[in-house]
Enzyme design. Sequence first.
Site, PDB file in Angstrom:
ATOM      1  N   ILE A   1       0.811  -1.215   0.000  1.00 41.79           N
ATOM      2  CA  ILE A   1       0.000   0.000   0.000  1.00 41.79           C
ATOM      3  C   ILE A   1       0.852   1.275   0.000  1.00 41.79           C
ATOM      4  O   ILE A   1       0.307   2.377  -0.084  1.00 41.79           O
ATOM      5  CB  ILE A   1      -0.999   0.026   1.174  1.00 41.79           C
ATOM      6  CG1 ILE A   1      -0.266   0.073   2.527  1.00 41.79           C
ATOM      7  CG2 ILE A   1      -1.948  -1.155   1.099  1.00 41.79           C
ATOM      8  CD1 ILE A   1      -1.198   0.351   3.698  1.00 41.79           C
TER       9      ILE A   1
ATOM     10  N   TYR B   1       2.293   0.946  10.994  1.00 44.81           N
ATOM     11  CA  TYR B   1       3.589   0.824  11.660  1.00 44.81           C
ATOM     12  C   TYR B   1       3.302   1.059  13.134  1.00 44.81           C
ATOM     13  O   TYR B   1       3.011   2.179  13.551  1.00 44.81           O
ATOM     14  CB  TYR B   1       4.548   1.884  11.110  1.00 44.81           C
ATOM     15  CG  TYR B   1       5.990   1.752  11.560  1.00 44.81           C
ATOM     16  CD1 TYR B   1       6.358   2.022  12.874  1.00 44.81           C
ATOM     17  CD2 TYR B   1       6.986   1.382  10.673  1.00 44.81           C
ATOM     18  CE1 TYR B   1       7.671   1.916  13.296  1.00 44.81           C
ATOM     19  CE2 TYR B   1       8.315   1.280  11.084  1.00 44.81           C
ATOM     20  CZ  TYR B   1       8.648   1.551  12.390  1.00 44.81           C
ATOM     21  OH  TYR B   1       9.956   1.445  12.809  1.00 44.81           O
ATOM     22  N   THR B   2       3.376   0.006  13.960  1.00 45.59           N
ATOM     23  CA  THR B   2       2.896   0.094  15.339  1.00 45.59           C
ATOM     24  C   THR B   2       3.990  -0.012  16.397  1.00 45.59           C
ATOM     25  O   THR B   2       3.682   0.012  17.591  1.00 45.59           O
ATOM     26  CB  THR B   2       1.855  -1.004  15.603  1.00 45.59           C
ATOM     27  OG1 THR B   2       2.443  -2.284  15.334  1.00 45.59           O
ATOM     28  CG2 THR B   2       0.617  -0.815  14.730  1.00 45.59           C
TER      29      THR B   2
ATOM     30  N   ASP C   1      -5.159   6.324  20.049  1.00 48.63           N
ATOM     31  CA  ASP C   1      -5.217   7.286  21.143  1.00 48.63           C
ATOM     32  C   ASP C   1      -3.933   8.110  21.244  1.00 48.63           C
ATOM     33  O   ASP C   1      -3.922   9.173  21.878  1.00 48.63           O
ATOM     34  CB  ASP C   1      -5.462   6.560  22.467  1.00 48.63           C
ATOM     35  CG  ASP C   1      -4.358   5.558  22.802  1.00 48.63           C
ATOM     36  OD1 ASP C   1      -3.953   4.802  21.898  1.00 48.63           O
ATOM     37  OD2 ASP C   1      -3.913   5.518  23.957  1.00 48.63           O
TER      38      ASP C   1
ATOM     39  N   TYR D   1       5.239   7.954  16.382  1.00 52.15           N
ATOM     40  CA  TYR D   1       4.079   7.108  16.078  1.00 52.15           C
ATOM     41  C   TYR D   1       2.802   7.937  16.059  1.00 52.15           C
ATOM     42  O   TYR D   1       2.024   7.908  15.087  1.00 52.15           O
ATOM     43  CB  TYR D   1       3.972   5.982  17.105  1.00 52.15           C
ATOM     44  CG  TYR D   1       2.703   5.174  16.993  1.00 52.15           C
ATOM     45  CD1 TYR D   1       2.467   4.372  15.880  1.00 52.15           C
ATOM     46  CD2 TYR D   1       1.734   5.216  17.991  1.00 52.15           C
ATOM     47  CE1 TYR D   1       1.291   3.637  15.762  1.00 52.15           C
ATOM     48  CE2 TYR D   1       0.570   4.480  17.897  1.00 52.15           C
ATOM     49  CZ  TYR D   1       0.350   3.691  16.785  1.00 52.15           C
ATOM     50  OH  TYR D   1      -0.816   2.971  16.680  1.00 52.15           O
TER      51      TYR D   1
END
Length: 286
Positions: free
Chosen positions: A37, A61-62, A102, A126
Amino acid sequence: MTILVTGANGQLGTHIRLCSSQSQHRYIYTDIEELDICNKEAIHTFVHDNGVEVIVNCAAYTNVDKAESDEPNADRLNHLAVGYLAECMAEVNGLLIHISTDYVFGGNRNNTPCREDEPVNPTGAYGRTKLLGEQAVIASGCRFIIFRTAWLYSEYGKNFCKTMLNLTSSKPQLNVVFDQVGTPTYAGDLANAIFTILENDLSRGNEGLYHYSNEGVCSWYDFAMKIARLSGHTGCDIQPCHSDEFPSPVVRPSYSVLDKTKFKQTFGLQVPYWTDSLQKCLEHMV
């Protein structure tokens, strides 16, 4: 209706796959192997060749800590790629359901649940890249639903719940932070909410930004204690500790409880309490 689920091998994507097994619609599941993507042309070709009308973007991307030293790659997946998906849906008058976080708030000093219209202030790479992704979706002009969620876990992939299950069964003592408060979110519940909205065509006229996590509030320490007790791992002595005992390159939100009022009023869907969903997840693991 043809629905593309990106990042389909992750926690949320796997649960959407399970939910949709009996759907009347056509679901296509991709991960990096099937569709990159970050490649704008590849997205457009895939969408047009397959007649995609809805994209559920579960790719992200965590790795919060690594993003601090790898922000260009985090930005590529959390921001630029999301913009490509949104632009493509705008072209075909399709719907993009995108998952945010959050972390766009960076903490709420008033210790009140965060609403969708409150000011954002991410404290790390992030959160910054996820916020830019949200902004790219909104600017694209496509039909969209953005779900901000928090503390996602499930039976699949790497997450806090599975880590605690392993540690509490193998270590005699464990320290877990108690000064970061939020709400664990079972990926199966969020997946079911997304599936229900798609199956019942609830998105039309209800596009916008929403918060979704399970109900209730706890610290990481409380979460770990409940995992251990529900799984019978009573031999591990779990002690509360401060965040500064675990040095991190990014400042994590100290209070990031999400207000789900808008979601519940708009879609008329129930949101499960976090301990009930945790018990369900643990039972599935057994």
